[in-house]
Write a protein that holds these residues in place. Structure first.
Motif, PDB file in Angstrom:
ATOM      1  N   GLY A  24       0.791  -1.225   0.000  1.00  0.00           N
ATOM      2  CA  GLY A  24       0.000   0.000   0.000  1.00  0.00           C
ATOM      3  C   GLY A  24       0.827   1.281   0.000  1.00  0.00           C
ATOM      4  O   GLY A  24       0.277   2.364   0.168  1.00  0.00           O
ATOM      5  N   HIS A  25       2.136   1.150  -0.182  1.00  0.00           N
ATOM      6  CA  HIS A  25       2.970   2.352  -0.250  1.00  0.00           C
ATOM      7  C   HIS A  25       3.832   2.308  -1.500  1.00  0.00           C
ATOM      8  O   HIS A  25       3.901   1.289  -2.194  1.00  0.00           O
ATOM      9  N   TYR A  67      16.149   5.495   3.316  1.00  0.00           N
ATOM     10  CA  TYR A  67      14.692   5.556   3.331  1.00  0.00           C
ATOM     11  C   TYR A  67      14.246   5.844   4.757  1.00  0.00           C
ATOM     12  O   TYR A  67      14.680   5.171   5.683  1.00  0.00           O
ATOM     13  N   MET A  68      13.377   6.834   4.916  1.00  0.00           N
ATOM     14  CA  MET A  68      12.978   7.238   6.266  1.00  0.00           C
ATOM     15  C   MET A  68      11.488   7.024   6.553  1.00  0.00           C
ATOM     16  O   MET A  68      11.143   6.613   7.647  1.00  0.00           O
ATOM     17  N   LEU A  69      10.628   7.316   5.572  1.00  0.00           N
ATOM     18  CA  LEU A  69       9.185   7.182   5.765  1.00  0.00           C
ATOM     19  C   LEU A  69       8.535   6.693   4.479  1.00  0.00           C
ATOM     20  O   LEU A  69       9.050   6.961   3.393  1.00  0.00           O
ATOM     21  N   PRO A  70       7.394   6.025   4.581  1.00  0.00           N
ATOM     22  CA  PRO A  70       6.712   5.586   3.360  1.00  0.00           C
ATOM     23  C   PRO A  70       5.945   6.733   2.699  1.00  0.00           C
ATOM     24  O   PRO A  70       5.598   7.728   3.336  1.00  0.00           O
ATOM     25  N   VAL A  71       5.701   6.565   1.413  1.00  0.00           N
ATOM     26  CA  VAL A  71       4.838   7.464   0.643  1.00  0.00           C
ATOM     27  C   VAL A  71       3.651   6.634   0.192  1.00  0.00           C
ATOM     28  O   VAL A  71       3.823   5.472  -0.218  1.00  0.00           O
ATOM     29  N   ILE A  72       2.450   7.194   0.275  1.00  0.00           N
ATOM     30  CA  ILE A  72       1.255   6.480  -0.157  1.00  0.00           C
ATOM     31  C   ILE A  72       0.583   7.243  -1.293  1.00  0.00           C
ATOM     32  O   ILE A  72       0.877   8.423  -1.530  1.00  0.00           O
ATOM     33  N   PHE A  73      -0.290   6.566  -2.000  1.00  0.00           N
ATOM     34  CA  PHE A  73      -1.026   7.197  -3.080  1.00  0.00           C
ATOM     35  C   PHE A  73      -1.797   8.389  -2.536  1.00  0.00           C
ATOM     36  O   PHE A  73      -2.440   8.290  -1.505  1.00  0.00           O
ATOM     37  N   PHE A  98      10.497  14.884  -0.031  1.00  0.00           N
ATOM     38  CA  PHE A  98       9.484  15.178   0.981  1.00  0.00           C
ATOM     39  C   PHE A  98       8.126  14.697   0.514  1.00  0.00           C
ATOM     40  O   PHE A  98       7.840  14.676  -0.686  1.00  0.00           O
ATOM     41  N   ARG A  99       7.302  14.319   1.485  1.00  0.00           N
ATOM     42  CA  ARG A  99       5.898  14.019   1.202  1.00  0.00           C
ATOM     43  C   ARG A  99       5.052  15.009   1.988  1.00  0.00           C
ATOM     44  O   ARG A  99       5.458  15.502   3.046  1.00  0.00           O
ATOM     45  N   GLN A 100       3.866  15.269   1.474  1.00  0.00           N
ATOM     46  CA  GLN A 100       2.870  16.010   2.229  1.00  0.00           C
ATOM     47  C   GLN A 100       1.578  15.246   2.094  1.00  0.00           C
ATOM     48  O   GLN A 100       1.088  15.037   0.980  1.00  0.00           O
ATOM     49  N   HIS A 101       1.070  14.793   3.227  1.00  0.00           N
ATOM     50  CA  HIS A 101      -0.159  14.016   3.251  1.00  0.00           C
ATOM     51  C   HIS A 101      -1.282  14.906   3.754  1.00  0.00           C
ATOM     52  O   HIS A 101      -1.240  15.393   4.890  1.00  0.00           O
ATOM     53  N   MET A 102      -2.251  15.146   2.876  1.00  0.00           N
ATOM     54  CA  MET A 102      -3.388  16.024   3.177  1.00  0.00           C
ATOM     55  C   MET A 102      -2.893  17.356   3.725  1.00  0.00           C
ATOM     56  O   MET A 102      -2.060  17.988   3.115  1.00  0.00           O
ATOM     57  N   GLU A 107       7.108  16.186   5.331  1.00  0.00           N
ATOM     58  CA  GLU A 107       8.077  15.364   6.053  1.00  0.00           C
ATOM     59  C   GLU A 107       9.092  14.799   5.071  1.00  0.00           C
ATOM     60  O   GLU A 107       8.726  14.375   3.974  1.00  0.00           O
ATOM     61  N   ALA A 108      10.353  14.750   5.485  1.00  0.00           N
ATOM     62  CA  ALA A 108      11.387  14.125   4.668  1.00  0.00           C
ATOM     63  C   ALA A 108      11.159  12.618   4.672  1.00  0.00           C
ATOM     64  O   ALA A 108      10.987  12.014   5.734  1.00  0.00           O
ATOM     65  N   VAL A 109      11.160  12.012   3.484  1.00  0.00           N
ATOM     66  CA  VAL A 109      10.919  10.571   3.379  1.00  0.00           C
ATOM     67  C   VAL A 109      12.161   9.815   2.924  1.00  0.00           C
ATOM     68  O   VAL A 109      12.268   8.613   3.139  1.00  0.00           O
ATOM     69  N   ALA A 110      13.107  10.503   2.269  1.00  0.00           N
ATOM     70  CA  ALA A 110      14.327   9.841   1.813  1.00  0.00           C
ATOM     71  C   ALA A 110      15.405  10.886   1.533  1.00  0.00           C
ATOM     72  O   ALA A 110      15.100  12.019   1.178  1.00  0.00           O
TER      73      ALA A 110
END
Length: 147
Positions: A24-25, A67-73, A98-102, A107-110
């Motif tokens: 799921g990521h 790799y630090m955090l997952p990214v999702i759709f 970086f990812r931004q969720h909603m 957040e840094a992801v990688a």
């Protein structure tokens, strides 16, 4: 989002449904694809490279990724890129993704680093980094020029 310290170049990435794995990521290999997109975007914008693969191109010689955090759709993803070393025939690029969720804070992801080698596809040998690229990179990366 403000640029991470020391980075001036950013590439927004669209997370595709096909990038998602069974967990799921975004699959870890897709992070490398996102960084590839950012790298090509960087040399197009900074070095004015037009994608002339029949003459001069780039070869990926080395890559390391944390790799630090997952990214999702549905996450908004941005890859920031900078040159941190400029040699005779190669240069090093650093990335932070970086990812931004909603509405959450980005957040840094990688984090990653690649060694890129200038390559003459006609002669099939490494080549000096073109002077035009060298000047453009040094102008674009003021911290690099101070070293």
């Amino acid at each position: 989002m403000p640029l991470p310290e020391g980075f001036r170049h950013e590439t927004p990435i669209s997370v595709r449904f096909a990038d998602i794995d069974i967990m799921g990521h975004v699959n870890h290999a897709k992070y490398l694809t996102y960084m590839e997109q950012a790298r090509i975007h960087y040399v197009q914008q900074v070095c004015s490279w037009q994608g002339n693969w029949d003459t001069l191109g780039l070869i990926l010689a080395h890559v390391e990724v944390d790799y630090m955090l997952p990214v999702i759709f549905g996450d908004a993803v941005t890859v920031y890129t900078r040159c941190v070393r400029l040699g005779t025939k190669s240069f090093d690029l650093e990335y932070v993704m970086f990812r931004q969720h909603m509405s959450a804070a980005p957040e840094a992801v990688a984090r990653a680093k690649t060694v890129m080698v200038a390559y003459d596809y006609q002669k099939r040998v490494s080549a000096p980094v073109p002077d035009s690229w060298r000047h453009a990179i040094l102008e674009y990366e003021p911290e690099l020029a101070q070293e």
